[in-house]
Scaffold this active site. Sequence first.
Site, PDB file in Angstrom:
ATOM      1  N   ASN A  37       0.821  -1.196   0.000  1.00  0.00           N
ATOM      2  CA  ASN A  37       0.000   0.000   0.000  1.00  0.00           C
ATOM      3  C   ASN A  37       0.864   1.258   0.000  1.00  0.00           C
ATOM      4  O   ASN A  37       0.904   1.999  -0.974  1.00  0.00           O
ATOM      5  CB  ASN A  37      -0.941  -0.018   1.209  1.00  0.00           C
ATOM      6  CG  ASN A  37      -2.042   1.007   1.082  1.00  0.00           C
ATOM      7  OD1 ASN A  37      -2.012   1.867   0.216  1.00  0.00           O
ATOM      8  ND2 ASN A  37      -3.032   0.924   1.946  1.00  0.00           N
ATOM      9  N   ASP A  38       1.619   1.456   1.092  1.00  0.00           N
ATOM     10  CA  ASP A  38       2.382   2.701   1.211  1.00  0.00           C
ATOM     11  C   ASP A  38       3.384   2.879   0.066  1.00  0.00           C
ATOM     12  O   ASP A  38       3.598   3.996  -0.403  1.00  0.00           O
ATOM     13  CB  ASP A  38       3.141   2.721   2.541  1.00  0.00           C
ATOM     14  CG  ASP A  38       2.180   2.701   3.713  1.00  0.00           C
ATOM     15  OD1 ASP A  38       1.066   3.232   3.567  1.00  0.00           O
ATOM     16  OD2 ASP A  38       2.546   2.154   4.764  1.00  0.00           O
ATOM     17  N   VAL A  39       3.981   1.772  -0.408  1.00  0.00           N
ATOM     18  CA  VAL A  39       5.050   1.906  -1.399  1.00  0.00           C
ATOM     19  C   VAL A  39       4.524   2.222  -2.791  1.00  0.00           C
ATOM     20  O   VAL A  39       5.297   2.443  -3.711  1.00  0.00           O
ATOM     21  CB  VAL A  39       5.939   0.634  -1.470  1.00  0.00           C
ATOM     22  CG1 VAL A  39       6.641   0.416  -0.152  1.00  0.00           C
ATOM     23  CG2 VAL A  39       5.134  -0.573  -1.875  1.00  0.00           C
ATOM     24  N   ALA A  43       2.099   2.898   7.333  1.00  0.00           N
ATOM     25  CA  ALA A  43       2.314   4.292   7.685  1.00  0.00           C
ATOM     26  C   ALA A  43       1.032   4.941   8.189  1.00  0.00           C
ATOM     27  O   ALA A  43       1.047   6.058   8.682  1.00  0.00           O
ATOM     28  CB  ALA A  43       2.851   5.077   6.492  1.00  0.00           C
TER      29      ALA A  43
END
Lengths: 456, 134
Positions: free
Chosen positions: A382-384, A423
């Site tokens: 998700n965050d990346v 995050a």
Amino acid sequence: MIPIWAQLAYLVAAVCFVLALKGLSSPKTARAGNLLGAVAALAAMIITFIVYELDNLPWILGAIAVGCAVGIPAARRVAMTAMPQLVALFNGVGGGAAGLVAFLELSDAETVFPLAAAVLTVPVGAIAFSGSVVTFLKLQELITTRPVTPPAGPTLLAVSLVAVLVLAGFLYAGDGTSAWLGAVLGAVALIVGVLLVLPVGGADVPIVISLLNAATGIAVAASGYILGNALLLIGGTLVGASGTILTRLMAQAMGRSISSILFGAFKGGSTAGGGTVSDRPVRSAGADDVAIMLGYAQKVIIVPGYGLAVAQAQHTIHELAELLEQRGIEVTYAIHPVAGRMPGHMNVLLAEANVPYEQLLEMDTANGQLRTTDVALVVGANDVVNPAARTSPGSPIYGMPILDVDQSKAVVFLKRSMRPGFAGIENELLYDPRTSLLFGDAKASLTGIVAALKSL
Amino acid sequence: MDSEIALLTVFVLAAFTGYEVVSKVSSTLHTPLMSGANAIHGIILVGAVLVTGHADGGVELAIGLLAVVLATLNLVGGFVVTDRMLEMFRGKKTPPGADAATTSPPATGNGNGNGTGPGGSAGPGHGASAGGAA
């Protein structure tokens, strides 16, 4: 005095440590390097038992046996996904050991330098210990992965840091003879470690582990200095120096600076990471739909993330990739440097599933390819892939290099839920009209897609 | 005082060595490298054993023994976990059944350290790890 041959043997062991680190820096020699380090450590232990006349020998051997009995099974049985927190824990206990050694040496250290080293090592070891325990708790998700900022956090941290310095000063002035003063110093330093790591956001934890690793190295080096043991000194210093540069390399890979990681949350900049989930509509798809999208694409890039690892789906994704290849579709994997929980973690997991090296693209290569990709299949990441890192300056992940999956023609997310990533921030890409979502456990979803693909 | 300066010299030179040795590493290897470096500072076990060996009284002994246990965890656990991580990198054409066979012999070997060589060559590693150890 230690015999010359033993000192030479210690020197050889120290050289082996240098070579071990060197070996670990290249894929071909990494394993041999690690084994070399282990052999050197074993040899050093044997020499220590032969050369020094030690009391309490049965006790010591018993304690080593206990450590092996706990450490070996833990290291062997840990799931690949839980590796980072185990490394954090091993680092912490090392720091704790260095702190205790320095504590016991306080009263024996007489000259200026060794006494100063002992007085400093007690708090450094304690900070490495308690800080590592907090990183362990965060990675194990026993406490929240979001930055924790106690109301008076900065004040408390400042007060306890000053307390550490004052106590260390008194201890030094008193020639280190006051055991209780040393104990209080250690205890306050434990609190500093906790306060220092609590505000660090989940995504930055690996960098902090590396930093604490370097701190432990320095504590070990100082212990070696106190004891006049060159091997400890060299081993610890090597780790302190390499850990420092490794921390910087990691921070660079994530587009972060060390000070923003440690103190960013205190500045109140983390409000964007509130973790609220809005109820805007998303396009959800079934396994059949995804199979059709993939099966008639020409070029597919798989973006694996931590969710893939948690679901133990690395073998299933490999099966899916092979099926697609049989249909003449070009399949590669785009690996973000910090995919998983630590830099390089995802490479380890995919290697475990026998995914060929050539199919793993590093971030820059992958970003060049994503523009011409038909489907980007994001599995448990998700965050990346969150474009907020490029577009939203207020976001906690702003500036972090990401995989530009939003450039590809279609994006498919396999996710457990709409819950935000590590995050703790929302991903706009999920609401993009070109994005489809398949909810569920990554392994179950992939198995469904594989089955649907076989019957296409 | 001379020996103290000598140790200080060693410290400074070791710091530069550590810095140089890992200044260029691909991000793929960051995790194993951190883990391996972590194992190396487990050598504090030597220090823990030394202070425990000269401990007087119950309290000092207890603290020393605690340090020995913690340091052993760091040293032994660190090397074993790094080895397991790196084992994954080798996996080219390992048949699935061989996996279980690979894990156990090297691990028992690691328990007493010097058994690692023979353990590694017993697995389907084609003796690569044994060669490395020698």
